[in-house]
Design an enzyme around this catalytic site. Structure first.
Site, PDB file in Angstrom:
ATOM      1  N   ARG A  52      -0.365   0.546   0.358  1.00 32.82           N
ATOM      2  CA  ARG A  52      -1.463   1.366  -0.161  1.00 32.82           C
ATOM      3  C   ARG A  52      -1.805   2.503   0.781  1.00 32.82           C
ATOM      4  NH1 ARG A  52      -1.308  -3.436  -2.391  1.00 32.82           N
ATOM      5  NH2 ARG A  52      -2.404  -3.944  -4.333  1.00 32.82           N
ATOM      6  N   ASP A 344       1.271 -15.730  -2.955  1.00 35.13           N
ATOM      7  CA  ASP A 344       2.461 -15.559  -2.115  1.00 35.13           C
ATOM      8  C   ASP A 344       2.650 -16.714  -1.135  1.00 35.13           C
ATOM      9  OD1 ASP A 344       2.981 -13.185  -3.395  1.00 35.13           O
ATOM     10  OD2 ASP A 344       1.955 -11.955  -1.905  1.00 35.13           O
TER      11      ASP A 344
HETATM   12  C1  S3P Z   1       0.735  -7.565  -4.363  1.00 34.31           C
HETATM   13  C2  S3P Z   1       0.284  -8.308  -5.411  1.00 34.31           C
HETATM   14  C3  S3P Z   1       0.838  -9.620  -5.805  1.00 34.31           C
HETATM   15  C4  S3P Z   1       1.675 -10.220  -4.690  1.00 34.31           C
HETATM   16  C5  S3P Z   1       2.608  -9.221  -4.093  1.00 34.31           C
HETATM   17  C6  S3P Z   1       1.821  -8.058  -3.503  1.00 34.31           C
HETATM   18  C7  S3P Z   1       0.115  -6.267  -4.077  1.00 34.31           C
HETATM   19  O1  S3P Z   1       1.670  -9.442  -6.929  1.00 34.31           O
HETATM   20  O2  S3P Z   1       2.388 -11.334  -5.178  1.00 34.31           O
HETATM   21  O3  S3P Z   1       3.360  -9.822  -3.056  1.00 34.31           O
HETATM   22  O4  S3P Z   1       0.303  -5.732  -2.969  1.00 34.31           O
HETATM   23  O5  S3P Z   1      -0.596  -5.764  -4.942  1.00 34.31           O
HETATM   24  P1  S3P Z   1       1.061  -9.456  -8.410  1.00 34.31           P
HETATM   25  O6  S3P Z   1       0.120  -8.323  -8.520  1.00 34.31           O
HETATM   26  O7  S3P Z   1       2.229  -9.287  -9.314  1.00 34.31           O
HETATM   27  O8  S3P Z   1       0.407 -10.784  -8.563  1.00 34.31           O
END
Ligand code: S3P
Length: 458
Positions: A52, A344
């Site tokens: 981000r 995760d």
């Molecule tokens: C993330 C959101 C999660 C996570 C991924 C990172 C992010 O995925 O599993 O490792 O940085 O927004 P999802 O939004 O698909 O749940």
């Protein structure tokens, strides 16, 4: 072959080797269970926040300084994509990275395909930005794993906003083609609690006139909302309905971002410290944003001995040091709203469950089937090879605790979190465990093996 000096006291031998094979793949060999993991660990920067910071810095006006950026493969993919669109980003080789933002309409049409590598966050969040780049054309692809992961979850709402995006398999899979458009605002009710979906729509909304709202069934990680505010955007949050609104168009302003350590990386040491007898590990500078601390709640529910110390706030994110000592664990049931807050960490929680008394049941986690690998199937099969009693459920795992595991030949399936989870399981396995395709750790934790060696030999 790299062989780390073993710790050769009578009861306490751990040999960690990395062997490169002809296909340039690395096998990690962990022999004999270690006892008493000890020491202080500084974990790498948070992966979600790193992506981000690079993205918001790229579309902001002015300079953004990022301290503590994760120097793993995934953020490198994000940096490469934005560099290919004319953003000047200093080399990702030091603690401090500078991004010279080009403003929200300053991205150049890239002359080649944008490659998001293994990173779902890069692809999904970036699509929200690209969809709103009027009259510019983009092709986006990724590695074999990413090209098989579902993209319609972001393409569908983006199309509702007026985006033009095409992909393979009925717009489900990359490579994708995007023709930037002037978008219209929507209120999107997401069927899944996904921060990637939420963030993608909010980023598109930032460049769209009017109010764009995302409502999700449970709260997912909120780093985008927090960081957008730090970059000067107005964000409305309705905590009761799990809704977030941005009003566009809003031009972000460059700022300084301090990235806390990644609790998803800390999770490996939290579980290692909890299951390896006589361990006492302190992990410093860990992000403890409540949308990410499901792992702490789950481990505490299982009886882990974790102390949260020095709580503080760093650039809009809560941070603390975590101390973990070995204790006996109990099985538990995890489902519902906690799942997005530890999504995760389920592979490493499955390892903890192998050593907990009784049964651990994890439900409502079907999302794990579409991560970097099918994490339910892979953890069940690979832990099964080590003698664990794991039953795969359609949306989770049921795990019966055992006294110890047996060393085996296991495979990461090119998934960083699987490789690291199996390495921690190997610390309580009799004999030798060989983890194939272990180089996957560099996606989120390039120094994982060095840190493991450090705490094993302390
Ligand atoms: C993330 C959101 C999660 C996570 C991924 C990172 C992010 O995925 O599993 O490792 O940085 O927004 P999802 O939004 O698909 O749940």
């Amino acid at each position: 072959m790299v062989e780390y000096e073993g710790c050769r006291e009578k009861q306490r031998i751990i040999v960690i080797k990395e062997i490169k094979d002809s296909a340039n793949s690395t096998s990690l060999v962990i022999r004999k269970s270690a006892e008493g993991l000890k020491g202080k660990i500084n974990i790498p920067g948070d992966k979600s926040i790193s992506h981000r910071a690079l993205m918001l810095g790229s579309i902001a006006e002015g300079e953004t300084i990022i301290r503590g950026l994760l120097l793993g493969e995934d953020p490198r993919s994000t940096a490469k994509c934005f560099a290919a669109m004319g953003v000047r980003i200093s080399e990702l080789n030091s603690n401090q990275v500078t991004v010279r933002g080009v403003g929200d309409s300053g991205l150049q049409e890239p002359t080649d395909v944008l490659d998001a590598g293994n990173s779902g966050t890069t692809m999904r969040l970036m699509l929200g930005i690209l969809a709103a780049q009027q009259d510019k054309f983009f092709c986006v692809t990724g590695d074999e794993s990413l090209r098989s992961r579902p993209m319609s979850r972001v393409i569908k709402p983006l199309r509702e906003m007026g985006a033009i995006i095409y992909g393979r398999k009925g717009n489900e899979n990359a490579p994708l083609a995007v023709v930037g458009q002037r978008l219209k605002p929507i209120h999107y009710h997401s069927p899944i609690a996904s921060a990637q979906v939420k963030s993608c729509i909010l980023l598109a909304g930032l460049m769209t006139e009017g109010k764009t709202t995302v409502t999700e069934p449970f709260l997912s990680r909120d780093h985008t909302e927090r960081m957008l505010q730090a970059f000067g955007a107005r964000v409305e949050i309705d905590a009761e309905t799990h809704s977030v609104t941005v009003e566009g168009p809003t031009q972000l302003r460059g700022t300084t971002v301090i990235v806390p350590g990644d609790i998803s990386s800390a999770a490996f040491w939290l579980v290692a410290g909890a299951i390896v007898p006589s361990s006492d590990i302190t992990i410093t500078n860990v992000g403890i944003n409540p949308t990410r601390t499901g792992i702490l709640e789950a481990l505490e529910k299982m009886g882990a001995d974790i102390t949260i110390m020095n709580q503080r706030e760093m650039a809009g994110e809560p941070v603390a040091d975590l101390r973990v000592r070995c204790s006996s664990l109990q099985g538990c049931t995890l489902s519902g709203e906690i799942i997005p807050r530890l999504i995760d960490e389920i592979p490493i929680l499955a390892v903890a469950a192998c050593f907990a008394k009784g049964t651990t049941v994890i439900r409502d986690a079907a999302e794990l089937r579409v991560k970097e690998s099918d994490r339910l199937a892979v953890m069940a099969s690979q832990l099964g090879k080590m003698g664990a009693k794991v039953t795969e459920l359609p949306d989770g795992l049921e795990i019966q605790g055992v006294d110890s595991l047996l060393g085996a030949q296991v495979d990461s399936y090119n998934d960083h979190r699987i490789a690291m989870s199996l390495a921690i399981a190997a610390l309580r396995a009799k004999g030798e465990t060989v983890i194939h395709r272990a180089e996957a750790v560099s996606i989120s934790y390039p120094d994982f093996v060095e840190t493991l060696t450090h705490i094993a030999l302390f």
